[in-house]
Design a protein around this motif. Structure first.
Motif, mmCIF file in Angstrom:
data_model
loop_
_atom_site.group_PDB
_atom_site.id
_atom_site.type_symbol
_atom_site.label_atom_id
_atom_site.label_comp_id
_atom_site.label_asym_id
_atom_site.label_seq_id
_atom_site.Cartn_x
_atom_site.Cartn_y
_atom_site.Cartn_z
ATOM 1 N N GLY A 148 0.808 -1.211 0.000
ATOM 2 C CA GLY A 148 0.000 0.000 0.000
ATOM 3 C C GLY A 148 0.836 1.253 0.000
ATOM 4 O O GLY A 148 1.839 1.343 0.717
ATOM 5 N N SER A 149 0.439 2.214 -0.779
ATOM 6 C CA SER A 149 1.163 3.481 -0.840
ATOM 7 C C SER A 149 0.240 4.645 -0.518
ATOM 8 O O SER A 149 -0.942 4.641 -0.875
ATOM 9 N N ILE A 150 0.789 5.614 0.197
ATOM 10 C CA ILE A 150 0.148 6.910 0.405
ATOM 11 C C ILE A 150 0.989 7.927 -0.352
ATOM 12 O O ILE A 150 2.189 8.056 -0.107
ATOM 13 N N ASN A 151 0.362 8.619 -1.286
ATOM 14 C CA ASN A 151 1.074 9.558 -2.151
ATOM 15 C C ASN A 151 0.523 10.963 -1.911
ATOM 16 O O ASN A 151 -0.657 11.211 -2.148
ATOM 17 N N VAL A 152 1.373 11.862 -1.422
ATOM 18 C CA VAL A 152 0.946 13.211 -1.056
ATOM 19 C C VAL A 152 1.521 14.205 -2.061
ATOM 20 O O VAL A 152 2.743 14.353 -2.175
ATOM 21 N N ALA A 153 0.641 14.860 -2.805
ATOM 22 C CA ALA A 153 1.071 15.822 -3.820
ATOM 23 C C ALA A 153 1.668 17.073 -3.181
ATOM 24 O O ALA A 153 1.470 17.354 -1.995
ATOM 25 N N ARG A 154 2.367 17.841 -3.983
ATOM 26 C CA ARG A 154 3.080 19.016 -3.478
ATOM 27 C C ARG A 154 2.144 20.030 -2.828
ATOM 28 O O ARG A 154 2.488 20.682 -1.842
ATOM 29 N N ASP A 155 0.936 20.173 -3.364
ATOM 30 C CA ASP A 155 -0.006 21.166 -2.829
ATOM 31 C C ASP A 155 -0.916 20.609 -1.741
ATOM 32 O O ASP A 155 -1.772 21.329 -1.220
ATOM 33 N N ALA A 156 -0.752 19.341 -1.395
ATOM 34 C CA ALA A 156 -1.675 18.704 -0.447
ATOM 35 C C ALA A 156 -1.209 18.920 0.995
ATOM 36 O O ALA A 156 -0.953 17.970 1.744
ATOM 37 N N GLN A 157 -1.154 20.187 1.387
ATOM 38 C CA GLN A 157 -0.728 20.509 2.752
ATOM 39 C C GLN A 157 -1.783 20.056 3.759
ATOM 40 O O GLN A 157 -2.956 19.912 3.444
ATOM 41 N N ARG A 158 -1.311 19.828 4.974
ATOM 42 C CA ARG A 158 -2.161 19.417 6.105
ATOM 43 C C ARG A 158 -2.832 18.068 5.861
ATOM 44 O O ARG A 158 -3.913 17.786 6.387
ATOM 45 N N ASP A 171 1.153 -21.009 11.185
ATOM 46 C CA ASP A 171 2.155 -22.033 10.883
ATOM 47 C C ASP A 171 3.393 -21.349 10.332
ATOM 48 O O ASP A 171 3.298 -20.320 9.643
ATOM 49 N N ARG A 172 4.561 -21.930 10.616
ATOM 50 C CA ARG A 172 5.807 -21.346 10.114
ATOM 51 C C ARG A 172 5.924 -21.446 8.594
ATOM 52 O O ARG A 172 6.768 -20.786 7.991
ATOM 53 N N THR A 173 5.094 -22.264 7.981
ATOM 54 C CA THR A 173 5.118 -22.415 6.526
ATOM 55 C C THR A 173 4.284 -21.353 5.813
ATOM 56 O O THR A 173 4.318 -21.260 4.583
ATOM 57 N N ALA A 174 3.495 -20.583 6.558
ATOM 58 C CA ALA A 174 2.710 -19.490 5.960
ATOM 59 C C ALA A 174 3.593 -18.259 5.790
ATOM 60 O O ALA A 174 4.625 -18.115 6.454
ATOM 61 N N THR A 175 3.158 -17.357 4.904
ATOM 62 C CA THR A 175 3.958 -16.175 4.584
ATOM 63 C C THR A 175 3.089 -14.926 4.613
ATOM 64 O O THR A 175 1.995 -14.911 4.036
ATOM 65 N N ALA A 176 3.597 -13.897 5.270
ATOM 66 C CA ALA A 176 2.934 -12.592 5.262
ATOM 67 C C ALA A 176 3.886 -11.569 4.665
ATOM 68 O O ALA A 176 5.044 -11.450 5.107
ATOM 69 N N ASN A 177 3.429 -10.855 3.666
ATOM 70 C CA ASN A 177 4.204 -9.778 3.052
ATOM 71 C C ASN A 177 3.508 -8.454 3.354
ATOM 72 O O ASN A 177 2.304 -8.322 3.141
ATOM 73 N N ALA A 178 4.268 -7.495 3.846
ATOM 74 C CA ALA A 178 3.700 -6.178 4.155
ATOM 75 C C ALA A 178 4.650 -5.106 3.662
ATOM 76 O O ALA A 178 5.837 -5.100 4.021
ATOM 77 N N LYS A 179 4.128 -4.198 2.853
ATOM 78 C CA LYS A 179 4.953 -3.117 2.327
ATOM 79 C C LYS A 179 4.165 -1.814 2.338
ATOM 80 O O LYS A 179 3.693 -1.344 1.300
#
Length: 255
Positions: A148-158, A171-179
């Protein structure tokens, strides 16, 4: 009369960051996917949406959303992603001045499922707010991913925005990816993100067992509490009951 045939979009590859953890073989069975579902919230209006992604075993499902939230408007979205061999839900959100977007989502997977939530939230104007809360429970050989990304434009103050991502591995065989990711061009903002991956609290399980509780029931109660907050603010009681019942039924297959 000449008939024009539009070229088919090429199947994605793992070179693209947003497809890095996907099941591309499963995706190929339904490619190309339909155009994104558009949600436009007019200025000053409020909208609530939900999705229960519960495709059949062995199936692939992709749900793409393009959401535009005008000045002073609000959009709340609740998501439960539990179905299919490959289940992917994406959000491309653009916020106007003083607008708000709230995503509360849960991933619950087992077997060899690959389940994903992908978001790109763009704060294009000042004074907008957004929140993303994601909880994942993964067992056996399942893979659950949040990019997931949060993108804040130059004019998006506050701008005021956050991402909260927590995953529980059964289980140790399961996988979680978080970015979780922030890209900020304004200088007067409040943005935060956090991601954790953990396991069930063994002390809590021991305590519950010492009081005579069945181990499977103890695990189910702890896991239910882990995801419960995701659906707390669903306004429609029928929708809330349906999401919670589906989550509980899925949890009971994992413990």
């Amino acid at each position: 009369m000449t008939t024009l045939t539009l070229p088919t979009r090429p199947l994605p590859t793992r070179r693209a960051e947003e497809w890095r953890y996907s099941d591309l073989d499963a995706l190929a069975t339904i490619w190309p996917t339909p155009a994104p579902t558009r949600i436009d919230v007019a200025a000053g209006e409020s909208a609530r949406h939900h999705l229960l992604q519960d495709a059949a075993d062995g199936a692939a499902a992709v749900h793409d959303y393009a959401i535009s939230i005008a000045d002073g408007a609000r959009c709340d979205f609740h998501l439960l992603n539990i179905g299919g061999k490959f289940g992917r839900v994406t959000f491309d959100v653009t916020l106007g001045k003083g607008a708000h977007f709230e995503l509360n989502g849960a991933i619950i997977g087992g077997g060899d499922q690959v389940l994903e939530i992908i978001t790109a939230v763009t704060h294009a104007q000042p004074d907008a707010t957004s929140g993303q809360t994601i909880r994942s429970i993964l067992g056996q050989h399942a893979t659950g991913s949040y990019l997931g990304s949060i993108n804040v434009a130059r004019d998006a103050q506050r701008t005021d925005a956050f991402q909260s991502v927590k995953a529980m591995l059964l289980d140790r065989t399961a996988t979680a990816n978080a970015k979780p990711e922030l890209e900020i061009y304004a200088d007067d903002v409040k943005c935060a993100h956090g991601a954790t991956v953990g396991e069930l609290d063994k002390q809590a399980l021991f305590y519950m067992a010492s009081r005579g509780m069945d181990p499977a029931m103890a695990k189910t109660l702890l896991l239910k509490a882990f995801v419960a907050g995701v659906f707390d603010d669903v306004a429609d009681e029928a929708v809330k009951d349906r999401l919670e019942a589906a989550a509980l039924a899925k949890l009971e297959t994992l413990v």
